[in-house]
Design an enzyme around this catalytic site. Sequence first.
Site, PDB file in Angstrom:
ATOM      1  N   GLU A   1      -7.349  -0.403  10.990  1.00  0.00           N
ATOM      2  CA  GLU A   1      -8.070   0.797  10.549  1.00  0.00           C
ATOM      3  C   GLU A   1      -9.564   0.671  10.819  1.00  0.00           C
ATOM      4  OE1 GLU A   1      -7.191   1.812   6.470  1.00  0.00           O
ATOM      5  OE2 GLU A   1      -5.165   2.471   6.979  1.00  0.00           O
TER       6      GLU A   1
ATOM      7  N   GLU B   1       1.320   2.813   9.480  1.00  0.00           N
ATOM      8  CA  GLU B   1       1.200   2.556   8.039  1.00  0.00           C
ATOM      9  C   GLU B   1       1.076   3.879   7.301  1.00  0.00           C
ATOM     10  OE1 GLU B   1      -1.838  -0.396   6.764  1.00  0.00           O
ATOM     11  OE2 GLU B   1      -2.281   1.018   5.132  1.00  0.00           O
TER      12      GLU B   1
HETATM   13  C1  IDC Z   1      -4.505  -2.837   0.254  1.00  0.00           C
HETATM   14  C2  IDC Z   1      -3.454  -3.514  -0.589  1.00  0.00           C
HETATM   15  C3  IDC Z   1      -4.106  -4.210  -1.772  1.00  0.00           C
HETATM   16  C4  IDC Z   1      -5.161  -5.143  -1.238  1.00  0.00           C
HETATM   17  C5  IDC Z   1      -6.140  -4.434  -0.336  1.00  0.00           C
HETATM   18  C6  IDC Z   1      -7.073  -5.451   0.267  1.00  0.00           C
HETATM   19  O1  IDC Z   1      -2.492  -2.563  -0.994  1.00  0.00           O
HETATM   20  O2  IDC Z   1      -3.152  -4.947  -2.511  1.00  0.00           O
HETATM   21  O3  IDC Z   1      -5.872  -5.684  -2.343  1.00  0.00           O
HETATM   22  O4  IDC Z   1      -5.461  -3.763   0.689  1.00  0.00           O
HETATM   23  O5  IDC Z   1      -7.925  -4.971   1.206  1.00  0.00           O
HETATM   24  C7  IDC Z   1      -5.005   0.722   3.877  1.00  0.00           C
HETATM   25  C8  IDC Z   1      -5.055  -0.624   4.462  1.00  0.00           C
HETATM   26  C9  IDC Z   1      -4.323  -1.627   3.604  1.00  0.00           C
HETATM   27  C10 IDC Z   1      -4.520  -1.345   2.119  1.00  0.00           C
HETATM   28  C11 IDC Z   1      -3.899   0.029   1.825  1.00  0.00           C
HETATM   29  C12 IDC Z   1      -3.957   0.426   0.342  1.00  0.00           C
HETATM   30  O6  IDC Z   1      -4.566  -0.672   5.789  1.00  0.00           O
HETATM   31  O7  IDC Z   1      -4.794  -2.916   3.924  1.00  0.00           O
HETATM   32  O8  IDC Z   1      -3.848  -2.326   1.381  1.00  0.00           O
HETATM   33  N1  IDC Z   1      -4.541   1.032   2.657  1.00  0.00           N
HETATM   34  O9  IDC Z   1      -5.292   0.515  -0.081  1.00  0.00           O
HETATM   35  N2  IDC Z   1      -5.443   1.823   4.423  1.00  0.00           N
HETATM   36  C13 IDC Z   1      -5.301   2.843   3.567  1.00  0.00           C
HETATM   37  C14 IDC Z   1      -4.731   2.348   2.413  1.00  0.00           C
END
Ligand code: IDC
Length: 465
Positions: A295, A387
């Site tokens: 991302e 994702e």
């Molecule tokens: C989130 C995980 C969370 C973690 C965090 C760390 O769910 O447990 O603490 O990352 O950076 C994304 C990202 C993905 C995120 C997810 C939810 O690709 O890494 O995971 N998210 O926030 N993009 C949009 C949402």
Amino acid sequence: MKRSIAALAAAGATVLGSAALVVMPPASAAAQGCRVDYTVTNQWQGGFQAGVKVTNLGDTITGWSLQFAFSDAGQKVAQGWNATWSQSGATATAANAEWNRTLAAGASTDLGFTGTTTGANPVPASFTLNGVTCTGSTGPTPTTTGTPTTTTTPPPGSTPLAANGQLHVCGVHLCNEANRAIQLRGMSTHGLQWFDSCYNDASLDALAKDWHADLLRIAMYVQEKGYETNAAWFTDRVNSLVGEAEERGMYAVIDFHTLTPGDPNYNLDRAKTFFAAVAARNAAKKNVIYEIANEPNGVSWSAIKNYAEQVIPVIRAADPDAVVIVGTRGWSSLGVSDGSNETEIVNNPVNATNIMYTFHFYAASHKDNYRSTVSRAAAKLPLFVTEFGTVTATGGGTLDQSSTTAWLDLLDQLKIGYANWTYSDADESSAALRPGTCAGGDYGTGTLTASGALVRSRISTPDSF
Ligand code: IDC
């Protein structure tokens, strides 16, 4: 549907009906016979996609042009590949690309295009190659009757990988070895640095056999105690999970999970090192798809494009035929979360072939304006939702069932593949497994969260490969 010109020639009338197209070649032209297998691989309101396999049944030809006429001029080639496409009235022409200029005796080349249609049957009645009508009759018995179908069902027991083989991008779709547009549906891991214990024989068996998942996305964070802290361990672990997916007949998306910092160029050297290693190791496998930047955020499209144009050649050098997916601006929102949209990509695409672009959504945060962007962009760009979450973009909050359903219905309709965040027992509502599941070792449906149950109900339905 498949239609062979050999069979049409036997039926007679349709070929004669297209006589205006047949230009007799000069005596020196060598194409003394040809066969065309024309397959409508996908059809939707106002449009369709076709694969066109051209087989030279005469002597070697160097330089060729294939012509055919649609039944009315309302049908148009929109975007073609593996040839230079043009159209005049109802007549379409595909002239050889440089690399398939020579067609040896018996050799074939696969072309294709997406087209628009006013509703008429998009199957031309006859084809000419260098002016000679293709009436060849080698190869498998073609289907010439019955209702057009856009999908076939793989034999029972066959896995997604066995049914589809090596994938490639065709027009705006992901296609299988038979050049048919397919949709892959599966799950993403959570960060391997935190949830590695969730990816074991039992959990992966459940994903393949009970969820009937087509793919496993392997989320390898680069920061946050990820790859940058132990390149060897993460590289090995990704490779081993690719193998575990392959054994179970699933595709594997290798996700270079950049997030913070948002500029992928910050990790350019690491990306080159990592992808050189995993592409060399997995080049012979058919189940690998490379996702080069999860991302990107706070960074322009041109910076992302520049990163992609440096990383893709590293992958191609080791693994030339694999599909590569490129992240987009604004957390892979096609730019929408940054106030932009897909046109910045359409007007300035990555200079590479066999690539797709990433779109991510979280159903409770991203709704109609994002859906309309995807509907519009899908006509021009090959998209993969590597994702998505059923909840808010934080990974937590309440599950939004109606928005999730609207999203997945749209992706099904557009045949856009997807992976859900996450196949893990993280203590957050986006996780599919209840907290503590991975320590317990039971991956049955009783261990699913509300999100897990909803997503499994969508992923486990029969595939239409
Ligand atoms: C989130 C995980 C969370 C973690 C965090 C760390 O769910 O447990 O603490 O990352 O950076 C994304 C990202 C993905 C995120 C997810 C939810 O690709 O890494 O995971 N998210 O926030 N993009 C949009 C949402």
